[in-house]
Scaffold this motif. Structure first.
Motif, PDB file in Angstrom:
ATOM      1  N   LEU A  79      40.981  66.219  57.401  1.00 25.21           N
ATOM      2  CA  LEU A  79      42.065  66.874  58.321  1.00 25.21           C
ATOM      3  C   LEU A  79      41.955  68.243  58.930  1.00 25.21           C
ATOM      4  O   LEU A  79      42.256  68.505  59.802  1.00 25.21           O
ATOM      5  CB  LEU A  79      43.457  66.547  57.922  1.00 25.21           C
ATOM      6  CG  LEU A  79      43.937  65.041  57.920  1.00 25.21           C
ATOM      7  CD1 LEU A  79      45.309  64.902  57.113  1.00 25.21           C
ATOM      8  CD2 LEU A  79      44.166  64.635  59.245  1.00 25.21           C
ATOM      9  N   GLU A  80      41.697  68.947  57.742  1.00 22.04           N
ATOM     10  CA  GLU A  80      41.452  70.468  58.144  1.00 22.04           C
ATOM     11  C   GLU A  80      40.370  70.517  58.949  1.00 22.04           C
ATOM     12  O   GLU A  80      40.528  71.722  59.799  1.00 22.04           O
ATOM     13  CB  GLU A  80      41.392  71.278  56.749  1.00 22.04           C
ATOM     14  CG  GLU A  80      42.731  71.502  55.727  1.00 22.04           C
ATOM     15  CD  GLU A  80      42.578  72.043  54.710  1.00 22.04           C
ATOM     16  OE1 GLU A  80      41.398  72.207  54.031  1.00 22.04           O
ATOM     17  OE2 GLU A  80      43.511  72.153  53.944  1.00 22.04           O
ATOM     18  N   LEU A  81      39.257  70.241  58.694  1.00 25.74           N
ATOM     19  CA  LEU A  81      38.096  70.398  59.300  1.00 25.74           C
ATOM     20  C   LEU A  81      38.219  69.960  61.108  1.00 25.74           C
ATOM     21  O   LEU A  81      38.019  70.741  61.904  1.00 25.74           O
ATOM     22  CB  LEU A  81      36.771  69.387  58.883  1.00 25.74           C
ATOM     23  CG  LEU A  81      36.459  69.876  57.618  1.00 25.74           C
ATOM     24  CD1 LEU A  81      35.209  68.893  57.293  1.00 25.74           C
ATOM     25  CD2 LEU A  81      35.545  71.194  57.953  1.00 25.74           C
ATOM     26  N   LEU A  82      38.873  68.948  60.999  1.00 27.04           N
ATOM     27  CA  LEU A  82      39.172  68.392  62.322  1.00 27.04           C
ATOM     28  C   LEU A  82      40.234  68.934  63.084  1.00 27.04           C
ATOM     29  O   LEU A  82      40.192  69.293  64.305  1.00 27.04           O
ATOM     30  CB  LEU A  82      39.728  66.676  62.351  1.00 27.04           C
ATOM     31  CG  LEU A  82      38.572  65.860  61.889  1.00 27.04           C
ATOM     32  CD1 LEU A  82      39.230  64.225  61.806  1.00 27.04           C
ATOM     33  CD2 LEU A  82      37.367  65.721  62.617  1.00 27.04           C
ATOM     34  N   SER A  83      41.270  69.491  62.473  1.00 24.66           N
ATOM     35  CA  SER A  83      42.428  70.347  63.088  1.00 24.66           C
ATOM     36  C   SER A  83      41.753  71.552  63.680  1.00 24.66           C
ATOM     37  O   SER A  83      41.975  72.243  64.626  1.00 24.66           O
ATOM     38  CB  SER A  83      43.426  70.758  62.093  1.00 24.66           C
ATOM     39  OG  SER A  83      44.279  69.548  61.444  1.00 24.66           O
ATOM     40  N   ALA A  84      40.729  72.292  62.873  1.00 25.03           N
ATOM     41  CA  ALA A  84      40.168  73.435  62.989  1.00 25.03           C
ATOM     42  C   ALA A  84      39.296  73.146  64.278  1.00 25.03           C
ATOM     43  O   ALA A  84      39.188  74.080  65.302  1.00 25.03           O
ATOM     44  CB  ALA A  84      39.253  74.190  62.063  1.00 25.03           C
ATOM     45  N   ALA A  85      38.455  72.107  64.393  1.00 25.71           N
ATOM     46  CA  ALA A  85      37.560  72.032  65.505  1.00 25.71           C
ATOM     47  C   ALA A  85      38.380  71.737  66.724  1.00 25.71           C
ATOM     48  O   ALA A  85      38.204  72.273  67.829  1.00 25.71           O
ATOM     49  CB  ALA A  85      37.151  70.477  65.348  1.00 25.71           C
TER      50      ALA A  85
END
Length: 325
Positions: free
Chosen positions: A244-250
């Motif tokens: 979730l953190e990776l996708l939110s940052a993207a």
């Protein structure tokens, strides 16, 4: 012709085998899965050859020796993209960019117009960035396959059974070598691969964030590698929180990533020593090449050269130490 055995067919083992072949040795590589694939930590790498960006947290040898990597990989026939690295931050986190600039070198500040010229699809989204023009990137999976194929064409034997090593022996098993290297530990990294034809990036982009910094590396066919967490754990499970953190940052980098296809999620444990620097360690007749941490493709060429020179010429490698066990 001197015989040599390399145990482990990840990035370290293939680089060592390449250096041995260059010296005219008769090489055998032993690995239970001798073809590159998701079983190996190297498969999940980002492929950024970014020594100056790594200077934000890494020691001086990482910066210095990492500058050799792009030329080495290109010399092996690997496609290396030399377009630099772009480092950005959201407006509310601009202090992170200032801090990053203070801790690194060889960068050029870009304003909004400069960002738009470098990456048109980011036009209007960021006010300031750092460009590291001397950095590069590659596709790790393609690079591993290229090395493996070139070695096989050069007469290197690949076998699944280790058997009895012949001649000079190099143990490049990564975290599996803890049976011989007691101070080796695992550092978990998680990554995701997205596919989108709605956004184009021509170079790796790092988005700084106080809690979960992100890097996005463009690959062929609209693919983007998102990485990567750094967790003191050997657990290889893929966690919802990290993804979730990776996708939110993207998504924060560009909303087009919200409509991207989620192609793959991966996790593995990187081998690291307590100081996060690699080692060439001799135990009897075996040279252990290990501890590349998150710098596998960046430092493996230099470490392989050191290990082979130590074994063949009796030199003392910069990262060489005696066995502590």
């Amino acid at each position: 012709m001197t015989r040599a055995t390399v145990i482990g067919a990840g990035v370290a083992g293939l680089c060592v085998a390449t250096e041995l072949v260059a010296r005219g040795h008769d090489v055998t590589v032993c690995d239970p899965s001798p073809r590159p694939g998701p079983h190996g930590c190297s498969w999940w790498a980002g492929g950024m050859l970014a020594p100056f960006c790594e200077g934000e947290s890494a020691e001086e040898p990482v910066i210095r020796l990492g500058q050799e990597a792009a030329d080495w990989w290109a010399a092996q026939g690997v496609e290396v993209q030399r377009r630099g690295t772009l480092v950005l931050t959201l407006g509310r986190d601009r202090r992170e960019l200032d801090r990053f600039a203070r801790r690194t070198a060889e960068h050029v500040t870009q304003d909004a117009n400069g960002i738009a010229e470098l990456e048109p699809d980011l036009d209007g989204r960021f006010e300031r960035a750092l460009l590291f023009p001397g950095e590069a990137h590659l596709d790790p999976r393609a690079a591993l396959t290229c090395l493996r194929d070139r070695l096989e064409a050069a007469g290197v034997r690949f076998r699944a059974e280790r058997g009895t090593p012949e001649g000079l022996t190099f143990d490049c098993r990564g975290l599996s070598a803890r049976d011989r290297l007691s101070d080796l530990r695992g550092v978990k990294g998680e990554m995701a691969v997205l596919r989108s034809h709605d956004i184009r990036l021509s170079r790796p982009v790092r988005l700084l964030h106080p809690r979960y910094p992100l890097y996005i590396v463009p690959r062929a066919d609209g693919l983007f590698m998102l990485g990567a967490t750094q967790i003191e754990s050997e657990d290889r499970r893929r966690s919802v929180r990290s993804v979730l953190e990776l996708l939110s940052a993207a998504y924060a980098l560009h909303p087009a990533f919200g409509e991207a296809e989620l192609v793959e999620i991966g996790a593995d444990a990187r081998p690291a020593f307590p100081d996060n620097l690699p080692r060439v360690r001799r135990r009897g007749d075996t040279f252990h090449v290990n501890g590349l941490f998150r710098h596998g493709f960046l430092l493996a060429p230099a470490l392989a050269k050191m290990a082979v020179a130590a074994a063949c010429d009796g030199t003392t490698a910069e990262f060489m130490d005696e066995d502590h066990d």
